[in-house]
Write a protein that holds these residues in place. Structure first.
Motif, PDB file in Angstrom:
ATOM      1  N   PHE A  74       0.856  -1.183   0.000  1.00 10.97           N
ATOM      2  CA  PHE A  74       0.000   0.000   0.000  1.00 10.97           C
ATOM      3  C   PHE A  74       0.900   1.243   0.000  1.00 10.97           C
ATOM      4  O   PHE A  74       1.823   1.340   0.823  1.00 10.97           O
ATOM      5  CB  PHE A  74      -0.865   0.067   1.264  1.00 10.97           C
ATOM      6  CG  PHE A  74      -1.810  -1.074   1.468  1.00 10.97           C
ATOM      7  CD1 PHE A  74      -2.295  -1.817   0.418  1.00 10.97           C
ATOM      8  CD2 PHE A  74      -2.234  -1.398   2.750  1.00 10.97           C
ATOM      9  CE1 PHE A  74      -3.175  -2.862   0.619  1.00 10.97           C
ATOM     10  CE2 PHE A  74      -3.116  -2.441   2.972  1.00 10.97           C
ATOM     11  CZ  PHE A  74      -3.588  -3.175   1.903  1.00 10.97           C
ATOM     12  N   ASN A 117      -1.037  -5.174  -1.966  1.00  7.57           N
ATOM     13  CA  ASN A 117      -2.122  -5.086  -2.939  1.00  7.57           C
ATOM     14  C   ASN A 117      -2.464  -6.470  -3.486  1.00  7.57           C
ATOM     15  O   ASN A 117      -1.637  -7.387  -3.452  1.00  7.57           O
ATOM     16  CB  ASN A 117      -1.702  -4.174  -4.099  1.00  7.57           C
ATOM     17  CG  ASN A 117      -1.460  -2.751  -3.668  1.00  7.57           C
ATOM     18  OD1 ASN A 117      -2.344  -2.091  -3.133  1.00  7.57           O
ATOM     19  ND2 ASN A 117      -0.246  -2.250  -3.906  1.00  7.57           N
ATOM     20  N   LYS A 150      -6.046   0.618   1.822  1.00  4.86           N
ATOM     21  CA  LYS A 150      -5.575   0.744   0.443  1.00  4.86           C
ATOM     22  C   LYS A 150      -5.966   2.089  -0.161  1.00  4.86           C
ATOM     23  O   LYS A 150      -5.199   2.690  -0.925  1.00  4.86           O
ATOM     24  CB  LYS A 150      -6.154  -0.394  -0.400  1.00  4.86           C
ATOM     25  CG  LYS A 150      -5.702  -0.391  -1.851  1.00  4.86           C
ATOM     26  CD  LYS A 150      -6.349  -1.526  -2.623  1.00  4.86           C
ATOM     27  CE  LYS A 150      -5.944  -1.501  -4.093  1.00  4.86           C
ATOM     28  NZ  LYS A 150      -6.627  -2.557  -4.865  1.00  4.86           N
TER      29      LYS A 150
END
Length: 441
Positions: free
Chosen positions: A133, A370, A393
């Motif tokens: 992130f 991710n 995120k």
């Protein structure tokens, strides 16, 4: 998840020496701090499950695949580690890989040239940097340079609520600060405390200030404080934050006697799942402990969760988060070139592998990478895990908890002044003035 709670607060080292209780695990031999055999590297890490087992398995897998770059690990109890690593770094005998929490301590290490600047390495390995992130690099960055790699999982602060009580009151979870003040009246009228709070622990009260300051003044206000800019604590947003907190206290927004309730005992969580309080602002790690101890409160779908509300006229992005962005690993500047190369290879190939990601998700944590939506959605806790994942995120800014971001001296002053602010023994102006005196300390 209780281990996460310990980790969240572990930056604040208040100095009593603890018996070291270290456990060394080695695949290539450990020849002392900062040195290892076979071209490998040494790493110190924290005891405590499930993190210890997950990390050791990751190291074992890496060592098996990289016999010329083995990592030797030594595990310490939390408080013992904080004492030991400070002494070792000061003596130039740190392990190759230095575990930490970023923020104020990392800043001190970086400015003293005790850890390596990893910025160019990340530039040369964009696939590594892009795995994480973007928001988790803030606490790893000092003066625009990256000095640590993020690791493990994210733990944002979440506004939890009791769905059963909200249905009984015929109300919806708050979206604005005005909604919060309205709900305070509603639940007090029902004989239910609006918010649970373990105020004796102080850092739980800090969560309120962190979110309010962000929503009122935007991320730049605390950034200026962290950077030590003159009079940064005197920003009008700090005064407004303190004012709103004291208005909430005066309106009986928190459970009566909150200043004598401790978070370590999980008494604040119990108030929520037993229906004595309607809401609770707390770390995401409490989800697991409420699931375990909450008398099927979580399993029966009675726990709700939302992001912190907006404040009218505020400058902060409502998607901003606060809490624990990650844990971090740096490389000692005193390590040999061979040890540094082994550490970098471990950073690239050994942490947050697919096996490690699965292990963290199975413990109810959200790894800081991710593209793990499928893993989260396969979990029985998918609703909460996906909420935390999306929140982290998509956060334009994820503010590290203040007591971790600041120096230990400033952090202790902060907690003391927060306690007085919530008890209304000092004014918001006095709070700002007291904290302003800590800048640069």
């Amino acid at each position: 998840m209780k281990q996460s709670q310990t980790s969240r607060r572990s930056f604040l080292a208040l100095a009593a020496l603890t018996p070291l209780a270290a456990m060394t695990t080695t695949a290539c031999g450990t020849s002392g701090p900062g040195s290892s055999s076979g071209g490998g590297a040494s790493m110190w890490y924290l005891t405590g499950e499930p993190n210890q087992t997950i990390e050791q398995k990751a190291v074992d897998a890496f060592n098996s695949a990289n016999p010329n770059n083995k990592i030797s690990t030594t595990f310490f109890q939390n408080d013992a580690y904080k004492t030991k690593i400070k002494t070792a770094i000061g003596a130039g005998q740190a392990p190759t890989i230095i575990y930490g929490w970023g923020g104020g301590t990392l800043k001190a290490y970086a400015e003293a040239n005790q850890v390596d600047d990893l910025t160019s390495w990340f530039d040369q390995n964009p696939d590594v940097k892009n795995k994480f992130f973007p928001s988790v690099f803030g606490a790893a960055t000092v003066n625009g340079k990256i000095y640590a790699i993020p690791n493990q999982y994210i733990a944002p602060i979440v506004l939890f609520y009791n769905k059963e009580l909200f249905a009984k009151a015929g109300v919806q979870p708050p979206k604005t600060w005005d909604d919060i003040m309205s709900l305070v009246k509603t639940f007090n009228g029902m004989g239910v405390a609006p918010f649970a709070l373990g105020g004796q622990s102080r850092w739980t009260s800090m969560m309120w200030l962190e979110y309010l300051l962000d929503r009122i003044g935007g991320a730049g206000v605390f950034k200026a404080i962290f950077e030590g800019k003159p009079n940064a604590w005197m920003d009008p947003a700090v005064i407004e934050t303190g004012t709103k907190i004291q208005e909430l206290v005066s309106a009986d927004g928190f459970i009566k006697g909150f200043s004598s309730i401790t978070a370590d005992s999980n008494a604040d969580q119990a108030l929520l799942f037993t229906g004595k309080a309607a809401m609770m602002l707390h770390g995401s790690w409490t989800y697991g402990s409420m699931k375990k101890d909450g008398q099927n409160f979580v399993q029966n779908g009675k726990l709700g969760f939302v992001n912190f509300p907006t404040v009218a006229g505020g400058k902060g992005d409502p998607k901003n988060g606060v809490g624990n962005p990650a844990q971090y690993m740096s490389i000692s500047s005193k390590a040999s070139d061979a040890e540094k190369e082994s550490a970098k290879k471990f950073f690239k190939d050994g942490i947050l592998t697919d096996t490690v990601l699965t292990a963290y998700v199975n413990t109810g944590s959200v790894p800081i990478v991710n593209g793990i939506e499928d893993k989260l959605s396969a979990s029985a806790d998918k609703d909460f895990l996906n909420f935390v994942y999306d929140m982290a995120k998509n956060a334009p800014n994820f503010q590290q908890s203040w007591d971790q971001a600041l120096s230990p001296t400033a952090a202790e002053a902060l907690l003391n002044n927060i306690d007085q602010l919530f008890l209304k023994s000092i004014t918001p102006q006095q709070f700002a003035q007291n904290m302003n005196a800590t800048l640069g300390k």
